[in-house]
Scaffold this motif. Structure first.
Motif, PDB file in Angstrom:
ATOM      1  N   LEU A 180       0.860  -0.876  -0.104  1.00 61.04           N
ATOM      2  CA  LEU A 180      -0.062  -0.066   0.147  1.00 61.04           C
ATOM      3  C   LEU A 180       0.965   1.207   0.136  1.00 61.04           C
ATOM      4  O   LEU A 180       1.779   1.818   0.926  1.00 61.04           O
ATOM      5  N   LYS A 181       0.544   2.317  -1.008  1.00 63.67           N
ATOM      6  CA  LYS A 181       1.543   3.635  -0.853  1.00 63.67           C
ATOM      7  C   LYS A 181       0.759   4.581   0.459  1.00 63.67           C
ATOM      8  O   LYS A 181       1.287   5.308   0.587  1.00 63.67           O
ATOM      9  N   ASP A 182      -0.530   4.327   0.637  1.00 65.07           N
ATOM     10  CA  ASP A 182      -1.895   5.054   1.603  1.00 65.07           C
ATOM     11  C   ASP A 182      -1.555   4.441   2.521  1.00 65.07           C
ATOM     12  O   ASP A 182      -2.464   3.323   2.677  1.00 65.07           O
ATOM     13  N   ARG A 183      -0.794   5.111   3.258  1.00 63.19           N
ATOM     14  CA  ARG A 183      -1.058   3.979   4.649  1.00 63.19           C
ATOM     15  C   ARG A 183      -2.438   4.844   5.857  1.00 63.19           C
ATOM     16  O   ARG A 183      -2.585   3.777   6.452  1.00 63.19           O
ATOM     17  N   ASN A 184      -3.386   5.373   4.933  1.00 64.99           N
ATOM     18  CA  ASN A 184      -4.789   5.345   5.644  1.00 64.99           C
ATOM     19  C   ASN A 184      -5.319   4.349   4.949  1.00 64.99           C
ATOM     20  O   ASN A 184      -6.660   3.757   6.632  1.00 64.99           O
ATOM     21  N   ARG A 185      -4.879   3.511   5.213  1.00 67.02           N
ATOM     22  CA  ARG A 185      -5.609   2.435   4.278  1.00 67.02           C
ATOM     23  C   ARG A 185      -5.048   0.924   5.064  1.00 67.02           C
ATOM     24  O   ARG A 185      -5.700   0.061   5.268  1.00 67.02           O
ATOM     25  N   GLY A 186      -3.257   0.928   5.314  1.00 65.17           N
ATOM     26  CA  GLY A 186      -3.607   0.275   6.134  1.00 65.17           C
ATOM     27  C   GLY A 186      -4.493  -0.545   7.564  1.00 65.17           C
ATOM     28  O   GLY A 186      -4.801   0.437   8.040  1.00 65.17           O
ATOM     29  N   GLY A 187      -4.390  -2.149   8.054  1.00 67.76           N
ATOM     30  CA  GLY A 187      -5.103  -2.464   9.183  1.00 67.76           C
ATOM     31  C   GLY A 187      -5.985  -2.421   9.094  1.00 67.76           C
ATOM     32  O   GLY A 187      -7.289  -1.983   7.762  1.00 67.76           O
ATOM     33  N   VAL A 188      -6.960  -3.095  10.263  1.00 68.28           N
ATOM     34  CA  VAL A 188      -8.366  -3.030   9.718  1.00 68.28           C
ATOM     35  C   VAL A 188      -9.485  -1.705   9.591  1.00 68.28           C
ATOM     36  O   VAL A 188     -10.281  -2.129   9.139  1.00 68.28           O
ATOM     37  N   LEU A 189      -8.332  -0.605  10.424  1.00 70.25           N
ATOM     38  CA  LEU A 189      -9.949  -0.054  10.303  1.00 70.25           C
ATOM     39  C   LEU A 189      -9.476   0.987   9.367  1.00 70.25           C
ATOM     40  O   LEU A 189     -10.679   2.212   8.724  1.00 70.25           O
ATOM     41  N   GLY A 190      -8.720   0.236   8.193  1.00 71.71           N
ATOM     42  CA  GLY A 190      -9.077   0.918   6.879  1.00 71.71           C
ATOM     43  C   GLY A 190      -9.546  -0.174   5.408  1.00 71.71           C
ATOM     44  O   GLY A 190      -9.478   0.205   4.770  1.00 71.71           O
ATOM     45  N   MET A 191      -9.891  -1.394   6.144  1.00 68.68           N
ATOM     46  CA  MET A 191     -10.435  -2.597   5.761  1.00 68.68           C
ATOM     47  C   MET A 191     -12.293  -1.761   5.360  1.00 68.68           C
ATOM     48  O   MET A 191     -12.806  -1.600   6.059  1.00 68.68           O
ATOM     49  N   ALA A 192     -12.642  -2.171   3.805  1.00 70.66           N
ATOM     50  CA  ALA A 192     -14.012  -2.124   3.634  1.00 70.66           C
ATOM     51  C   ALA A 192     -15.275  -2.782   4.523  1.00 70.66           C
ATOM     52  O   ALA A 192     -16.115  -2.304   4.782  1.00 70.66           O
ATOM     53  N   ALA A 193     -14.700  -3.989   4.960  1.00 72.43           N
ATOM     54  CA  ALA A 193     -15.443  -4.057   5.478  1.00 72.43           C
ATOM     55  C   ALA A 193     -15.582  -4.306   6.748  1.00 72.43           C
ATOM     56  O   ALA A 193     -17.505  -3.633   7.123  1.00 72.43           O
ATOM     57  N   VAL A 194     -15.110  -3.392   7.489  1.00 69.44           N
ATOM     58  CA  VAL A 194     -15.197  -3.324   9.153  1.00 69.44           C
ATOM     59  C   VAL A 194     -16.066  -0.934   8.896  1.00 69.44           C
ATOM     60  O   VAL A 194     -16.739  -1.176   9.497  1.00 69.44           O
TER      61      VAL A 194
END
Length: 372
Positions: A170-184
């Motif tokens: 991932l180039k965008d660190r906003n996305r990494g981890g569970v808080l950036g997952m679409a399901a959540v």
């Protein structure tokens, strides 16, 4: 045959009381009972031949042997069951179809294919942390995730083709981890708008283990959409709502956490505007930290809120392994597992090994004594 199939001994994992036990004093489970506990913990299935052979030989209570078995079992593809069940319950992605109901008129792209891909990302990610012995802090933030072509397209990430999930940088660190997952992000939205309140509540409950009290019965419901009304944006209306003395104490904890995720829409896609206005993803926690955006929020959670997150994760994993809630008498075990986690760079395998070696996992009391 019918009686056998409905017998509790056939349907449930039964551990029999010992007649020679001293009152309600705890005692070590047998090697075969420990094998079953370990197998259903990691595989949600019965012990295999290798595990049964060690139980036959009376070797499973040897810490070195037990740790080797945990590592072997986590490396086995059957350990996906742990990720499916634990992550499904913890992150609530196991019943995404029931919990998430985006308005199909506004979000026609929310198809069963996309929904399943959302859930699969979370499960595959959690499985990788355990199976590859990654630091559990990567659940909060990382520079990678697992995507297939459908979900990568949803995120606007190029270069991923085909239905199979694979690790993607991932180039965008906003996305990494569970808080950036679409399901959540989808679970914590309403059908027609995102919800800083639901998302903040989810972070408090599922990430930090500090759930807020229920709202007072007289509280007014917020609007079902995020349209500008009476010249006020939804955020402005929520801030006005927070001025109510009955709501302020909880919303001061909830709202900032949710505001930090406002760049993600109902389906977890990135957005820079809401109703032609720039997204305001700034917030200030009650403990004083200021931030803007998901990446900054995750950094705070991974640093100043690390102990809360780790304690919550340990308690949830211990409860999952024991098939019961964590009680006050489990506090020493929680502290011990946290210490083992700290001593082993917060690795996923260290968490599982420490739980498997813990006193409540390897001991029990006779149930007929009315014990815990």
């Amino acid at each position: 045959m019918r009686a056998s199939l409905v017998s509790p001994n056939f349907l449930y994992l039964v551990e029999r009381d010992r007649s020679d036990a001293d009152g309600d004093a705890p005692y070590a489970v047998s090697d075969h009972e420990l094998a079953c506990r370990l197998s259903y913990f990691l595989w949600s299935s019965m012990p295999d031949q290798a595990l049964s052979d060690l139980a036959d030989a009376g070797k499973l209570h040897d810490p070195a042997v037990l740790e080797a078995e945990v590592r072997r079992m986590l490396a086995d593809p059957k350990s996906r069951a742990l990720a499916e069940d634990f992550a499904g319950q913890w992150l609530r992605v196991g019943n995404l179809a029931e919990l998430a109901e985006p308005d199909r008129r506004l979000f026609p792209e929310y198809t069963p294919e996309l929904r399943d891909a959302m859930a699969e990302e979370a499960i595959t990610y959690c499985h990788a942390i355990l199976r590859e012995d990654r630091p559990v802090l990567e659940l909060l933030d990382s520079d990678y995730t697992y995507l297939n072509e459908r979900l990568a397209k949803h995120y606007g990430i190029e270069g991923v083709t085909g239905p199979d999930f694979r690790r993607v940088a991932l180039k965008d660190r906003n996305r990494g981890g569970v808080l950036g997952m679409a399901a959540v992000l989808t679970i914590t939205s309403y059908p027609r708008r995102t919800s800083p309140v639901l998302r903040g509540k989810w972070v408090l409950e599922e990430i930090l283990g500090t759930p807020p009290p229920p709202p007072p019965p007289s509280v007014k419901a917020l609007p079902p959409d995020d349209r500008v009304k009476d010249g006020m944006t939804f955020r402005q209306r929520l801030e006005q709502h927070r001025k109510d003395v009955n709501c302020a104490s909880c919303h001061s904890r909830l709202d900032p956490l949710g505001f930090g995720l406002e760049n993600f829409d109902v389906l977890g896609r990135w957005r820079d505007q809401i109703n032609d206005e720039p997204v305001d993803a700034s917030g200030k926690l009650t403990t004083g930290e200021d931030f803007t955006g998901a990446a900054a929020l995750k950094a705070i959670l991974a640093e100043s809120k690390r102990e809360l997150f780790l304690r919550n994760l340990v308690e949830r994993m211990l409860a999952y392994a024991l098939r019961r809630g964590v009680e006050y008498y489990d506090i020493p075990t929680v502290k011990q597992v946290m210490a083992e986690l700290e001593a082993n760079e917060h690795r996923g395998t260290a968490l599982i090994v420490a739980v498997a070696k813990s006193f409540p996992f390897q001991n029990r009391r006779n149930e007929r004594q009315g014990a815990h």
